[in-house]
Design a protein around this motif. Structure first.
Motif: not given
Length: 299
Positions: A229-240
């Protein structure tokens, strides 16, 4: 040699700090950084505890919002930490998040003026000088520390915009750049910092610290590879943060991948890179172990 560290984010409860800082000390990690985000954890109190629980890791506070503090209090606290733990506390000051400053009635009309006045008075007090000043925001009447630091203490400034970056070069001993700073942004920041240094006639080294948003292993993954889930968590934080369209921000990958991202920031002008976990990092202890592994790969 590029400095490397990790952040203990204040989304974690304070009672988890002891285990994390002791692990950082045991693994030989150079620096552990703390944040004073409203309205989570106090930077100085957490730093004092972290320093007391460890023997060698340096503890940074990046940063203390100057609208919340009288400069004399800042100087007293910084001097106390330095005398108790010589050379191990790293202190940064900055504007703070303006919406948060407004919430507590501390927002000022000119944050740049306040930061300049605070930096000038703070560094003078820490040099052991007796200070009288009547600025727009900082006012001191014959103030000197009874227990100033026994040696030089570096004060860093958090900066993003051009005016503050130039101010950091002119009035601080180093600069902290947020995780929204890609390598090209580090290069541009260095240029602006150097403009400020030149305007103030400063020639001594100026340390640049950059946070790197890093998604690493979950608790069920090994420390050498990211969880699924690391890449997804990174994308989610950048989007936030509204940064999903900015190229070259953050990294998700194994230790070698992260080390290469650190090196890109170093080549752009960073002296120290601090790995910043995502806000939902499930295993802060594993993150520290991962950071120590990256340390071994960064020249």
């Amino acid at each position: 040699m590029t400095g490397l560290g990790a952040v203990f984010r204040p989304q974690l409860p304070p009672e988890r700090l002891r285990a994390v800082v002791q692990l950082a000390d045991a693994t030989g990690l150079e620096e552990l950084w703390l944040w004073e985000d409203c309205f989570r954890e106090g930077g100085i109190s957490a730093a004092a505890a972290a320093l007391a629980w460890s023997g060698q890791v340096r503890v940074g506070v990046g940063l203390l919002p100057v609208p919340l503090r009288n400069v004399a209090i800042t100087a007293m606290e910084v001097a106390t930490l330095d005398r108790l733990f010589p050379g191990r506390a790293i202190l940064g000051v900055g504007h703070g998040v303006q919406d948060w400053m407004g919430q507590v009635g501390a927002r000022v009309e000119s944050p740049v003026t306040l930061l300049r006045e605070h930096l000038d008075a703070l560094r003078a007090l820490l040099r052991g000088e007796r200070v009288t000043t009547d600025g727009r925001y900082v006012k001191l009447d014959d103030v000197a520390l009874d227990w100033p630091p026994t040696g030089p203490v570096e004060i860093l400034a958090g900066a993003t915009g051009p005016r503050t970056l130039r101010l950091a070069g002119a009035a601080a001993d180093g600069t902290i750049l947020t995780a929204s700073t890609a390598p090209d942004g580090v290069r541009r920041a260095r240029q602006l910092i150097d403009e400020g240094r030149e305007s103030a006639g400063r020639t001594e080294p100026h340390k640049v610290v950059v946070y790197l948003l890093t998604a690493t292993a979950t608790a069920t993954a090994t420390a050498t590879a990211t969880g699924p889930d690391a890449a997804a968590r990174l994308r989610a934080e950048l989007a936030e943060e509204g940064l999903e369209s900015v190229p070259d921000l953050g990294v998700a990958g194994d230790a070698d991948t992260v080390a290469k991202a650190v090196q890109r920031l170093a080549e752009a002008g960073a002296d120290t890179v601090i790995l910043q976990p995502t806000g939902d990092e499930p295993d802060p202890e594993a993150f520290v172990r991962f950071a120590a592994e990256v340390r071994a790969l960064v020249p």
